[in-house]
Write a protein that holds these residues in place. Structure first.
Motif, PDB file in Angstrom:
ATOM      1  N   GLY A  41       0.774  -1.226   0.000  1.00 30.16           N
ATOM      2  CA  GLY A  41       0.000   0.000   0.000  1.00 30.16           C
ATOM      3  C   GLY A  41       0.810   1.282   0.000  1.00 30.16           C
ATOM      4  N   LYS A  42       2.117   1.157  -0.111  1.00 32.04           N
ATOM      5  CA  LYS A  42       2.981   2.343  -0.081  1.00 32.04           C
ATOM      6  C   LYS A  42       3.813   2.426  -1.356  1.00 32.04           C
ATOM      7  N   GLN A  43       4.334   3.613  -1.594  1.00 29.63           N
ATOM      8  CA  GLN A  43       5.189   3.804  -2.756  1.00 29.63           C
ATOM      9  C   GLN A  43       6.584   3.242  -2.487  1.00 29.63           C
ATOM     10  N   ARG A  44       7.250   2.897  -3.557  1.00 32.38           N
ATOM     11  CA  ARG A  44       8.627   2.442  -3.433  1.00 32.38           C
ATOM     12  C   ARG A  44       9.493   3.617  -2.972  1.00 32.38           C
ATOM     13  N   GLU A  45      10.398   3.349  -2.031  1.00 33.92           N
ATOM     14  CA  GLU A  45      11.244   4.406  -1.498  1.00 33.92           C
ATOM     15  C   GLU A  45      12.699   3.968  -1.458  1.00 33.92           C
ATOM     16  N   LEU A  46      13.565   4.959  -1.572  1.00 38.81           N
ATOM     17  CA  LEU A  46      14.992   4.712  -1.458  1.00 38.81           C
ATOM     18  C   LEU A  46      15.332   4.362  -0.013  1.00 38.81           C
ATOM     19  N   VAL A  47      16.131   3.321   0.171  1.00 35.42           N
ATOM     20  CA  VAL A  47      16.626   2.950   1.491  1.00 35.42           C
ATOM     21  C   VAL A  47      18.065   3.429   1.657  1.00 35.42           C
ATOM     22  N   ALA A  48      18.900   3.062   0.714  1.00 34.12           N
ATOM     23  CA  ALA A  48      20.314   3.440   0.774  1.00 34.12           C
ATOM     24  C   ALA A  48      20.921   3.292  -0.610  1.00 34.12           C
ATOM     25  N   GLN A  49      21.942   4.088  -0.876  1.00 34.90           N
ATOM     26  CA  GLN A  49      22.662   3.960  -2.131  1.00 34.90           C
ATOM     27  C   GLN A  49      24.123   4.289  -1.916  1.00 34.90           C
ATOM     28  N   ILE A  50      24.945   3.805  -2.821  1.00 36.76           N
ATOM     29  CA  ILE A  50      26.386   3.978  -2.682  1.00 36.76           C
ATOM     30  C   ILE A  50      26.993   4.194  -4.058  1.00 36.76           C
ATOM     31  N   THR A  51      27.883   5.162  -4.142  1.00 37.18           N
ATOM     32  CA  THR A  51      28.534   5.474  -5.408  1.00 37.18           C
ATOM     33  C   THR A  51      29.677   4.500  -5.678  1.00 37.18           C
ATOM     34  N   ARG A  52      30.204   4.578  -6.878  1.00 32.90           N
ATOM     35  CA  ARG A  52      31.321   3.722  -7.236  1.00 32.90           C
ATOM     36  C   ARG A  52      32.528   3.988  -6.334  1.00 32.90           C
ATOM     37  N   GLY A  53      32.642   5.228  -5.881  1.00 31.17           N
ATOM     38  CA  GLY A  53      33.750   5.595  -5.007  1.00 31.17           C
ATOM     39  C   GLY A  53      33.521   5.283  -3.539  1.00 31.17           C
ATOM     40  N   GLY A  54      32.315   4.816  -3.208  1.00 33.01           N
ATOM     41  CA  GLY A  54      32.059   4.400  -1.839  1.00 33.01           C
ATOM     42  C   GLY A  54      31.293   5.387  -0.973  1.00 33.01           C
ATOM     43  N   SER A  55      30.815   6.468  -1.543  1.00 39.69           N
ATOM     44  CA  SER A  55      30.020   7.410  -0.760  1.00 39.69           C
ATOM     45  C   SER A  55      28.598   6.878  -0.601  1.00 39.69           C
ATOM     46  N   ALA A  56      28.142   6.786   0.643  1.00 38.96           N
ATOM     47  CA  ALA A  56      26.842   6.189   0.943  1.00 38.96           C
ATOM     48  C   ALA A  56      25.856   7.229   1.457  1.00 38.96           C
ATOM     49  N   ALA A  57      24.599   6.970   1.188  1.00 36.53           N
ATOM     50  CA  ALA A  57      23.523   7.812   1.692  1.00 36.53           C
ATOM     51  C   ALA A  57      22.379   6.920   2.127  1.00 36.53           C
ATOM     52  N   TYR A  58      21.672   7.361   3.183  1.00 35.11           N
ATOM     53  CA  TYR A  58      20.606   6.557   3.762  1.00 35.11           C
ATOM     54  C   TYR A  58      19.354   7.396   3.986  1.00 35.11           C
ATOM     55  N   VAL A  59      18.214   6.752   3.927  1.00 29.17           N
ATOM     56  CA  VAL A  59      16.989   7.408   4.361  1.00 29.17           C
ATOM     57  C   VAL A  59      17.042   7.505   5.881  1.00 29.17           C
ATOM     58  N   ASP A  60      16.460   8.551   6.436  1.00 30.56           N
ATOM     59  CA  ASP A  60      16.560   8.786   7.881  1.00 30.56           C
ATOM     60  C   ASP A  60      16.090   7.592   8.705  1.00 30.56           C
ATOM     61  N   ALA A  61      15.081   6.888   8.236  1.00 28.35           N
ATOM     62  CA  ALA A  61      14.477   5.804   9.007  1.00 28.35           C
ATOM     63  C   ALA A  61      15.428   4.641   9.268  1.00 28.35           C
ATOM     64  N   VAL A  62      16.505   4.531   8.497  1.00 30.49           N
ATOM     65  CA  VAL A  62      17.413   3.384   8.670  1.00 30.49           C
ATOM     66  C   VAL A  62      18.802   3.805   9.126  1.00 30.49           C
TER      67      VAL A  62
END
Length: 116
Positions: A41-62
């Protein structure tokens, strides 16, 4: 690029799971690798991603609970999920972007269920 995700399952609250996603095909063109999730019942959301160089980003919830990593030599991305909560229950999808195509590639999804 083809993506094969694995590692989902049923776990109790507070438990851990590790998702894996292996890429094949034109792997030299892979740029960003990430994980999305979609709960019922919810939209797809980004959880985490990482660049080729290793920089990571996360959604606040995780933040502080999940760790994303990648192995460029194996063309794989991983998601270590700790302190899992019932609200983390969803189908998790691996996604990659490449230098050669505007549209991203998606894996088939793996179910994660957090329940006692």
């Amino acid at each position: 690029v083809q993506l094969q995700a694995s590692g989902g399952g049923l776990v109790q609250p507070g438990g851990s799971l590790r998702l894996s996603c292996a890429a094949s095909g034109s792997i030299s063109s892979i740029d960003v690798m990430g994980w999305y999730r979609q709960a019922p019942g919810k939209q797809r959301e980004l959880v985490a991603q990482i660049t080729r160089g290793g920089s990571a980003a996360y959604v606040d919830a995780v933040k502080g609970r999940f760790i994303i990593s990648r192995d460029n030599a194996k063309s794989a991305v991983y998601l270590q999920m700790n302190s899992l909560k019932p609200e983390d229950t969803a189908v998790y999808y691996c996604r990659v972007t490449t230098y050669t195509r505007a549209a991203p590639y998606w894996g088939q999804g793996t179910q994660v269920t957090v329940s006692s």
